[in-house]
Motif scaffolding. Structure first.
Motif, short mmCIF file in Angstrom:
data_model
loop_
_atom_site.label_atom_id
_atom_site.label_comp_id
_atom_site.label_asym_id
_atom_site.label_seq_id
_atom_site.Cartn_x
_atom_site.Cartn_y
_atom_site.Cartn_z
N ARG A 55 0.82 -1.21 0.00
CA ARG A 55 0.00 0.00 0.00
C ARG A 55 0.86 1.26 0.00
NH1 ARG A 55 -1.63 1.89 5.41
NH2 ARG A 55 0.30 2.98 4.94
N ALA A 56 1.93 1.26 0.85
CA ALA A 56 2.81 2.43 0.91
C ALA A 56 3.50 2.67 -0.42
CB ALA A 56 3.83 2.25 2.03
N ALA A 57 3.96 1.59 -1.06
CA ALA A 57 4.61 1.74 -2.37
C ALA A 57 3.63 2.26 -3.40
CB ALA A 57 5.19 0.40 -2.82
N ALA A 58 2.42 1.73 -3.43
CA ALA A 58 1.41 2.20 -4.39
C ALA A 58 1.03 3.64 -4.12
CB ALA A 58 0.19 1.29 -4.34
N GLU A 59 0.92 3.97 -2.83
CA GLU A 59 0.59 5.35 -2.47
C GLU A 59 1.66 6.31 -2.95
OE1 GLU A 59 -0.99 7.70 1.53
OE2 GLU A 59 0.03 5.77 1.71
N GLY A 60 2.93 5.97 -2.73
CA GLY A 60 4.04 6.81 -3.21
C GLY A 60 4.08 6.88 -4.72
N GLY A 61 3.77 5.74 -5.37
CA GLY A 61 3.74 5.74 -6.83
C GLY A 61 2.68 6.67 -7.38
N ALA A 65 3.41 9.89 -9.62
CA ALA A 65 2.80 9.97 -10.95
C ALA A 65 1.99 11.24 -11.12
CB ALA A 65 1.92 8.74 -11.19
N LEU A 66 1.18 11.57 -10.08
CA LEU A 66 0.37 12.77 -10.16
C LEU A 66 1.23 14.04 -10.16
CD1 LEU A 66 -2.55 11.77 -7.75
CD2 LEU A 66 -2.68 12.09 -10.23
N ALA A 67 2.29 14.04 -9.33
CA ALA A 67 3.16 15.23 -9.29
C ALA A 67 3.84 15.46 -10.62
CB ALA A 67 4.18 15.05 -8.16
N ASP A 68 4.36 14.37 -11.23
CA ASP A 68 5.04 14.53 -12.52
C ASP A 68 4.06 14.81 -13.64
OD1 ASP A 68 7.50 14.24 -11.39
OD2 ASP A 68 7.71 12.11 -11.85
N TRP A 69 2.82 14.25 -13.54
CA TRP A 69 1.81 14.60 -14.54
C TRP A 69 1.51 16.10 -14.48
CZ3 TRP A 69 -2.92 16.73 -13.11
CH2 TRP A 69 -3.80 17.01 -14.17
N PHE A 70 1.38 16.62 -13.28
CA PHE A 70 1.11 18.05 -13.12
C PHE A 70 2.27 18.88 -13.69
CE2 PHE A 70 1.27 22.10 -10.95
CZ PHE A 70 -0.04 22.50 -10.92
N ASN A 402 8.84 7.36 -14.82
CA ASN A 402 9.90 7.26 -13.82
C ASN A 402 9.44 7.79 -12.48
OD1 ASN A 402 11.62 6.20 -15.74
ND2 ASN A 402 12.52 8.20 -16.27
N GLY A 403 8.63 8.89 -12.50
CA GLY A 403 8.11 9.43 -11.25
C GLY A 403 7.24 8.41 -10.53
N THR A 404 6.49 7.63 -11.29
CA THR A 404 5.65 6.59 -10.67
C THR A 404 6.52 5.55 -9.98
OG1 THR A 404 3.99 6.91 -12.41
CG2 THR A 404 3.87 4.87 -11.12
N ILE A 405 7.56 5.12 -10.70
CA ILE A 405 8.43 4.08 -10.14
C ILE A 405 9.21 4.62 -8.95
CG2 ILE A 405 10.39 2.57 -10.63
CD1 ILE A 405 9.39 2.54 -13.57
N VAL A 406 9.82 5.81 -9.09
CA VAL A 406 10.60 6.39 -8.00
C VAL A 406 9.71 6.69 -6.82
CG1 VAL A 406 11.98 8.38 -7.31
CG2 VAL A 406 12.36 7.31 -9.54
N GLY A 407 8.49 7.20 -7.09
CA GLY A 407 7.57 7.48 -6.00
C GLY A 407 7.21 6.21 -5.23
#
Length: 423
Positions: A55-61, A65-70, A402-407
């Motif tokens: 859950r924590a990994a998915a939440e960070g992802g 993802a949203l931050a880099d999309w923005f 990459n933001g999704t994976i790193v997040g």
């Protein structure tokens, strides 16, 4: 009918658009995957505690993802259409980007040292010579140059060219006083005895005419005699005059120092002197010049000269086998040979090309760079945004991925560290 934006795109841009859509789909798919994993892990984490880490990994992802999309979307437009400050950067700051790009090019590329270093490292003359020495290449250049020259000739206004020729002739040939110039030239001719050939030619021509025109002397003198003079005597008089004329001309031919020759020499010397100093002689020459080259006649001669020259040039330029085209091709091949083998010539040509380029860059660098600025300012903001997005948008979608994976990794690490410290 107006074309759609897609129809306005080049085939390369349409391919970039397809690739961009694929990458957007991949990045969006990664976000949806993180959301699905988060929901599943959040629901089942009470039964399976290890799912807390998932859950924590998915939440960070999702956050990444949203931050880099923005961030990526904010470059090109307002996210979700909301006019958030500091978004839609490219369309809003298009002109400033163009000015910055122009200044960057002017400062870093249109700099004398950079241009000279690049040109000096390139064997321009030798390369051009090696290509030009091939007769086929030389003929190609000659053909292209001929086409350009023909186009220029056809584009010129006949009336304007004729006026120019007429004005030049009047200014440089008719307006100046001919007398002193002609007199000085004639004086040098007489002093150098260079007129003897012309005198000999004149005397020989007279002798030839006399031998062929004996009948022209019949009645020349006898018709002026009294009618009572016998016809035999009349013929004798005419024959005597003819024979004396033949003997006189023959004597001039045989004697280089004949009095008649000296008389001609004296006349020419006096004429040369009078043309330089006698106002009456000078005025008579000017009157004769004006009578021959009056204004209508000058215009007519200019038209004839231009039409003849233009027709001849166009014909020669259009014919690959003409003497002009052959000589141009041969000259180009010879230039190519010299440029290929003459190191000193190569150095001079390269140095002058570099010098000319540096002069142009130093003098017009700002004007050249302003082309970028002016062009960008004329672009439509929406079209500019789309063009730039098509060029770099696909790579920017990798940032989202990459933001999704790193997040996800960051969320997992943060949760694990916090759980370890607090557990």
């Amino acid at each position: 009918m107006a074309r759609t934006p897609t129809e306005l795109l080049s085939p390369a841009d349409q391919e970039r658009r397809r690739a961009l859509r694929v990458m957007k789909g991949v990045a969006l798919g990664a976000l949806i995957l993180m959301a699905v994993v988060f929901v599943v892990a959040f629901v089942l984490q009470e039964r399976f505690p290890w799912l807390q880490y998932v859950r924590a990994a998915a939440e960070g992802g999702m956050v990444g993802a949203l931050a880099d999309w923005f961030a990526v979307t904010a470059l090109f437009r307002h996210p979700l259409g909301i006019p958030i400050p500091h978004t839609a950067i490219i369309p809003r700051r298009k002109d400033e980007i163009g000015r910055t790009l122009g200044e960057f090019v002017e400062t870093n590329f249109l700099e004398a040292g950079v241009v000279r270093a690049k040109l000096e490292s390139t064997p321009i003359a030798r390369t051009a010579g090696g290509w030009l020495r091939d007769p086929a290449h030389a003929e190609t250049v000659a053909a292209e140059a001929s086409a350009v020259a023909s186009g220029i000739l056809r584009a010129l206004s006949d009336d304007e060219v004729q006026d120019l020729i007429s004005d030049l002739a009047r200014e440089h040939l008719l307006s100046p006083e001919w007398g002193p110039t002609v007199g000085a030239w004639l004086s040098r001719v007489v002093e150098a005895d260079a007129h003897r050939g012309a005198v000999d030619l004149g005397v020989d021509s007279i002798a030839t005419w006399l031998r062929a025109n004996h009948a022209a002397f019949s009645g020349l003198v006898s018709r002026r005699l009294p009618s009572w003079v016998p016809s035999v005597a009349m013929r004798l008089v005419d024959d005597t005059v003819y024979n004396e004329a033949v003997k006189f001309v023959a004597a001039i031919q045989d004697d280089p120092d004949h009095p008649a020759r000296r008389a001609v020499d004296g006349y020419l010397a006096r004429l040369a002197e009078n043309l330089q100093s006698d106002p009456t002689t000078i005025a008579r020459l000017e009157e004769a010049k004006t009578a021959v080259f009056d204004s209508p006649r000058v215009r007519e001669l200019a038209a004839e000269a231009w039409n003849t020259a233009k027709t001849g040039l166009l014909t020669a330029l259009a014919d690959p086998s003409s003497g002009l085209r052959r000589r141009v091709s041969a000259a180009l091949v010879e230039i190519g040979e010299r440029l290929s083998t003459d190191a000193a010539l190569q150095h001079r040509v390269d140095d002058r090309i570099a010098g000319a380029a540096v002069f142009v860059v130093d003098r017009y660098r700002h004007d050249i760079a302003s082309i970028i600025t002016d062009t960008v300012e004329k672009w439509d903001p929406a079209e500019t945004t789309e063009k730039i997005e098509l060029m770099v948008g696909r790579d920017l979608q990798y940032i989202r991925l990459n933001g999704t994976i790193v997040g996800a990794l960051a969320g997992l690490v943060i949760f694990a560290v916090a759980h370890a410290l607090l557990g």
